[in-house]
Motif scaffolding. Structure first.
Motif, PDB file in Angstrom:
ATOM      1  N   GLY A  73       0.431  -0.951  -0.134  1.00 16.71           N
ATOM      2  CA  GLY A  73      -0.156  -0.380  -0.159  1.00 16.71           C
ATOM      3  C   GLY A  73       0.530   1.067   0.260  1.00 16.71           C
ATOM      4  N   ALA A  74       1.646   1.505   0.956  1.00 17.25           N
ATOM      5  CA  ALA A  74       2.169   2.133   1.101  1.00 17.25           C
ATOM      6  C   ALA A  74       3.620   2.893  -0.698  1.00 17.25           C
ATOM      7  CB  ALA A  74       3.992   1.826   1.764  1.00 17.25           C
ATOM      8  N   VAL A  75       4.286   1.873  -1.116  1.00 13.58           N
ATOM      9  CA  VAL A  75       4.958   1.717  -2.225  1.00 13.58           C
ATOM     10  C   VAL A  75       4.231   1.800  -3.518  1.00 13.58           C
ATOM     11  CG1 VAL A  75       6.729   0.604  -3.375  1.00 13.58           C
ATOM     12  CG2 VAL A  75       6.950   0.961  -1.189  1.00 13.58           C
ATOM     13  N   GLY A 112       0.510   1.933  -3.989  1.00 15.69           N
ATOM     14  CA  GLY A 112      -0.402   3.138  -3.941  1.00 15.69           C
ATOM     15  C   GLY A 112      -1.449   4.163  -4.999  1.00 15.69           C
ATOM     16  N   THR A 113      -0.888   5.068  -5.361  1.00  7.57           N
ATOM     17  CA  THR A 113      -1.485   6.240  -6.219  1.00  7.57           C
ATOM     18  C   THR A 113      -0.537   6.263  -7.750  1.00  7.57           C
ATOM     19  OG1 THR A 113      -0.467   8.090  -5.378  1.00  7.57           O
ATOM     20  CG2 THR A 113      -2.951   7.397  -4.907  1.00  7.57           C
ATOM     21  N   GLY A 114       1.333   5.983  -7.329  1.00  7.06           N
ATOM     22  CA  GLY A 114       2.241   5.690  -8.782  1.00  7.06           C
ATOM     23  C   GLY A 114       1.168   5.337  -9.883  1.00  7.06           C
ATOM     24  N   VAL A 115       1.005   3.934  -9.548  1.00  3.49           N
ATOM     25  CA  VAL A 115      -0.051   3.749 -10.502  1.00  3.49           C
ATOM     26  C   VAL A 115      -1.268   3.949 -10.832  1.00  3.49           C
ATOM     27  CG1 VAL A 115      -1.532   1.739  -9.579  1.00  3.49           C
ATOM     28  CG2 VAL A 115      -0.267   1.304 -11.994  1.00  3.49           C
ATOM     29  N   ILE A 116      -2.304   5.068 -11.029  1.00  2.00           N
ATOM     30  CA  ILE A 116      -3.561   5.632 -10.836  1.00  2.00           C
ATOM     31  C   ILE A 116      -2.638   6.597 -12.934  1.00  2.00           C
ATOM     32  CG2 ILE A 116      -4.969   7.050 -10.825  1.00  2.00           C
ATOM     33  CD1 ILE A 116      -5.040   6.142  -8.033  1.00  2.00           C
ATOM     34  N   ALA A 117      -1.506   7.662 -11.676  1.00  2.00           N
ATOM     35  CA  ALA A 117      -1.633   9.046 -13.287  1.00  2.00           C
ATOM     36  C   ALA A 117      -0.100   8.466 -13.428  1.00  2.00           C
ATOM     37  CB  ALA A 117      -1.605  10.054 -12.492  1.00  2.00           C
ATOM     38  N   LEU A 118       0.852   8.080 -12.776  1.00  2.00           N
ATOM     39  CA  LEU A 118       2.596   8.439 -13.289  1.00  2.00           C
ATOM     40  C   LEU A 118       3.097   7.261 -14.656  1.00  2.00           C
ATOM     41  CD1 LEU A 118       5.019   8.583  -9.746  1.00  2.00           C
ATOM     42  CD2 LEU A 118       3.656  10.266 -11.046  1.00  2.00           C
ATOM     43  N   PRO A 119       2.037   6.664 -14.873  1.00  2.00           N
ATOM     44  CA  PRO A 119       2.803   6.167 -16.436  1.00  2.00           C
ATOM     45  C   PRO A 119       2.202   7.243 -17.381  1.00  2.00           C
ATOM     46  CG  PRO A 119       1.578   4.266 -14.530  1.00  2.00           C
ATOM     47  CD  PRO A 119       1.479   5.802 -14.037  1.00  2.00           C
ATOM     48  N   SER A 120       1.494   7.819 -17.861  1.00  2.00           N
ATOM     49  CA  SER A 120       1.119   8.681 -17.875  1.00  2.00           C
ATOM     50  C   SER A 120       2.168   9.928 -18.598  1.00  2.00           C
ATOM     51  CB  SER A 120      -0.639   9.065 -18.275  1.00  2.00           C
ATOM     52  OG  SER A 120      -0.423   9.499 -16.887  1.00  2.00           O
ATOM     53  N   LEU A 171       9.261   9.483 -11.386  1.00  2.00           N
ATOM     54  CA  LEU A 171       8.779   8.135 -11.020  1.00  2.00           C
ATOM     55  C   LEU A 171       9.312   7.408  -9.595  1.00  2.00           C
ATOM     56  CD1 LEU A 171       9.254   5.663 -14.663  1.00  2.00           C
ATOM     57  CD2 LEU A 171       6.793   6.831 -13.336  1.00  2.00           C
ATOM     58  N   VAL A 172       9.911   8.586  -9.030  1.00  2.00           N
ATOM     59  CA  VAL A 172      10.734   8.484  -7.180  1.00  2.00           C
ATOM     60  C   VAL A 172       9.365   8.370  -6.479  1.00  2.00           C
ATOM     61  CG1 VAL A 172      12.120   9.527  -5.797  1.00  2.00           C
ATOM     62  CG2 VAL A 172      12.759   9.411  -8.095  1.00  2.00           C
ATOM     63  N   TRP A 173       8.819   8.929  -6.676  1.00  2.00           N
ATOM     64  CA  TRP A 173       7.632   9.013  -5.893  1.00  2.00           C
ATOM     65  C   TRP A 173       6.810   7.987  -5.872  1.00  2.00           C
ATOM     66  CZ3 TRP A 173       3.753  12.412  -4.086  1.00  2.00           C
ATOM     67  CH2 TRP A 173       2.672  12.042  -3.743  1.00  2.00           C
ATOM     68  N   SER A 174       7.029   7.225  -7.100  1.00  2.00           N
ATOM     69  CA  SER A 174       6.196   5.491  -6.936  1.00  2.00           C
ATOM     70  C   SER A 174       7.323   4.969  -6.388  1.00  2.00           C
ATOM     71  CB  SER A 174       6.004   5.454  -8.046  1.00  2.00           C
ATOM     72  OG  SER A 174       5.757   5.560  -9.411  1.00  2.00           O
ATOM     73  N   PHE A 175       7.874   5.098  -5.897  1.00  2.00           N
ATOM     74  CA  PHE A 175       8.750   3.754  -4.950  1.00  2.00           C
ATOM     75  C   PHE A 175       9.461   4.049  -3.840  1.00  2.00           C
ATOM     76  CE2 PHE A 175       9.216   2.763  -9.649  1.00  2.00           C
ATOM     77  CZ  PHE A 175       9.226   1.963  -9.277  1.00  2.00           C
ATOM     78  N   ALA A 176       8.731   5.963  -3.053  1.00  2.00           N
ATOM     79  CA  ALA A 176       8.846   6.429  -2.211  1.00  2.00           C
ATOM     80  C   ALA A 176       8.092   5.136  -0.988  1.00  2.00           C
ATOM     81  CB  ALA A 176       8.352   7.387  -1.898  1.00  2.00           C
ATOM     82  N   THR A 207       7.005  16.540  -2.418  1.00  2.00           N
ATOM     83  CA  THR A 207       7.435  15.580  -1.604  1.00  2.00           C
ATOM     84  C   THR A 207       8.686  14.284  -2.066  1.00  2.00           C
ATOM     85  OG1 THR A 207       4.938  15.164  -1.334  1.00  2.00           O
ATOM     86  CG2 THR A 207       6.284  13.713  -0.020  1.00  2.00           C
ATOM     87  N   THR A 208       8.726  14.390  -3.173  1.00  2.00           N
ATOM     88  CA  THR A 208      10.030  13.528  -3.158  1.00  2.00           C
ATOM     89  C   THR A 208      11.558  14.165  -2.994  1.00  2.00           C
ATOM     90  OG1 THR A 208       8.393  12.986  -5.420  1.00  2.00           O
ATOM     91  CG2 THR A 208      11.257  12.670  -5.554  1.00  2.00           C
ATOM     92  N   GLY A 209      11.643  15.203  -3.143  1.00  2.00           N
ATOM     93  CA  GLY A 209      12.354  15.418  -2.430  1.00  2.00           C
ATOM     94  C   GLY A 209      12.337  15.523  -0.955  1.00  2.00           C
TER      95      GLY A 209
END
Length: 440
Positions: free
Chosen positions: A20-22, A24-32, A194-199, A349-351
């Motif tokens: 859930g933490a990793v 998460g929402t990365g798969v919703i929007a970040l691929p595009s 994409l770093v957001w997706s792996f935080a 957030t990523t920073g």
């Protein structure tokens, strides 16, 4: 080694919390967003970050197993570098969660608005409902949180695998050409997003003391989560590029588009359901970790002491949870009022998370015994962190946020230290009045 605390989380529930933490929402929007930045070459960014995440997960799991404490990475920083590092890392993580939660809630709200209509109003209401629901679940305790997360992870995995499997017949090799339409250098900015997706590998360390057997269950949970998250991310990213083609970088709801191809009908409602589940899973894990951290920071003097209640294993840090929920609501309200884009929230957030990673891995190199699997993972993770810092540095000003937070943390700690070191000023004695019955 710190004596392990005994909580209620199992390895299965820990795996679900990691997912859930990793994931998460990365798969919703970040691929595009990544496809828009680098085209099909964004798949290299996804693959690189999957590979880099394995030593990061192993490093933080090894630290959590040896030092299970609600302070998480901040505690490891204190053991390695002292109280200042504890305050800086704690504040960086804690203050990264509210803008991250706002972005996550808005991602989910956008999918609901696409299904129900209502535009910004529906997005905002959905985001507030998601924040309130996650706060209520965490206020009930980690038993409820862990069970909820296990169900969410199972449903999400089944949903994502179904969407990919049913949409792949529409994949076209021609959609992978040209592979790098914006040049190979565009892979870097795509990876920064994409770093957001792996935080998230660091988030569960704040719950290490809540595991039944941290030294055994935490590494198992992290290892299983790396495999599941990496596979799901790569499958979804490939399907988005190969199935949607040039439209991959133009849609705001790539998962919804995949589901539409898979079902052959309007998939707005199942896509909205998936987005809500993903958002809930992410926020659930981060709220739990951040609430425990806030209590630990209050306990150890890096935040006001009234936050300390709930810092022991098995307790519910409701005051810390209230702080996190309140700051998240403020962040969401600010975003809605100013119209700041979610991409800026992601980079902000990523920073902060990259800063936490950098200090955490440096602490691991000092704390973990040499010639152990954990120390070898930390050596590999140090290279991963350097790459992440370079990626985020391409975004420029967003690294100023963790610097500002670090400065604020040090100022607070210095003022708190001065207050505790200053002896109380003695009250002046009341002047003795004339004796009773005497004359002036």
């Amino acid at each position: 080694m710190t004596t392990p605390a005994h909580g209620h989380l199992s390895a299965l529930q820990g795996t679900a919390l990691y997912i859930g933490a990793v994931l998460g929402t990365g798969v919703i929007a970040l691929p595009s967003l990544a496809a828009e930045a680098a085209g099909p070459a964004s798949l290299l960014a996804w693959l690189g970050l999957v590979v880099l995440s394995a030593p990061l997960a192993a490093t933080f799991a090894a630290l959590g197993a040896r030092h299970p404490d609600a302070g998480g990475v901040a505690t490891y920083a204190r053991h390695a570098f002292g109280e200042r590092a504890f305050a800086v890392v704690g504040w960086c993580f804690l203050l990264a969660v509210p803008p991250g939660a706002a972005a996550a809630a808005l991602f989910g709200g956008a999918y609901v608005a696409a299904a129900l209509g209502g535009g910004t109003a529906t997005t905002a209401v959905t985001a507030l409902v998601l924040m309130s629901g996650v706060t209520a679940a965490n206020a009930a305790g980690l038993k409820v949180t862990g069970r909820l997360q296990t169900v969410l992870a199972a449903v999400l995995a089944a949903l994502l695998l179904s969407a990919v499997a049913l949409s792949l017949p529409d994949a076209r090799a021609a959609h992978l050409e040209p592979f790098a339409p914006h040049g190979w250098t565009a892979v870097g900015p795509a990876a920064a997003l994409l770093v957001w997706s792996f935080a998230g590998w660091e988030a569960i360390t704040h719950l290490a003391g809540e595991f039944r057997r941290p030294e055994r269950d935490l590494p198992r949970a992290a290892g299983a989560a790396v495999v599941v998250v990496g596979a799901l991310y790569l499958l979804v990213a490939f399907a988005v590029v190969a199935v949607l083609g040039p439209a991959a970088g133009e849609t705001e709801a790539p998962l919804g588009e995949l589901m539409a191809r898979a079902m052959g009908t309007d998939a707005r409602f199942p896509a909205a359901a998936a987005a809500v589940l993903l958002t809930t899973g992410t926020m659930n894990a981060y709220y739990a970790g951040a609430a425990n951290l806030a209590a630990a920071l209050g306990r150890d003097g890096a935040l006001p002491p009234w936050l300390a209640r709930g810092s022991a294993a098995g307790e519910i840090p409701r005051r810390g949870l209230g702080l996190v929920a309140g700051l998240g609501t403020v962040a969401l309200t600010t975003v809605l009022a100013t119209g700041v884009g979610t991409d800026r929230l992601v980079l902000l957030t990523t920073g902060s998370f990259v800063t936490v990673y950098a200090v955490g891995v440096a602490a691991a190199l000092r704390l973990l015994p040499r010639r152990t699997a954990g120390h070898r993972a930390a050596v590999a993770a140090s290279g991963a962190v350097l790459l992440m810092v370079a990626m985020v540095a391409m975004s420029g000003v967003y690294l100023l946020w963790p610097l500002a937070v670090a400065g604020a943390a040090l100022l607070y700690r210095a003022r708190a230290a001065r207050r505790s070191a200053t002896p109380p000023v003695p009250r002046p004695r009341a002047e003795a009045g004339p004796a009773r019955g005497s004359r002036r």
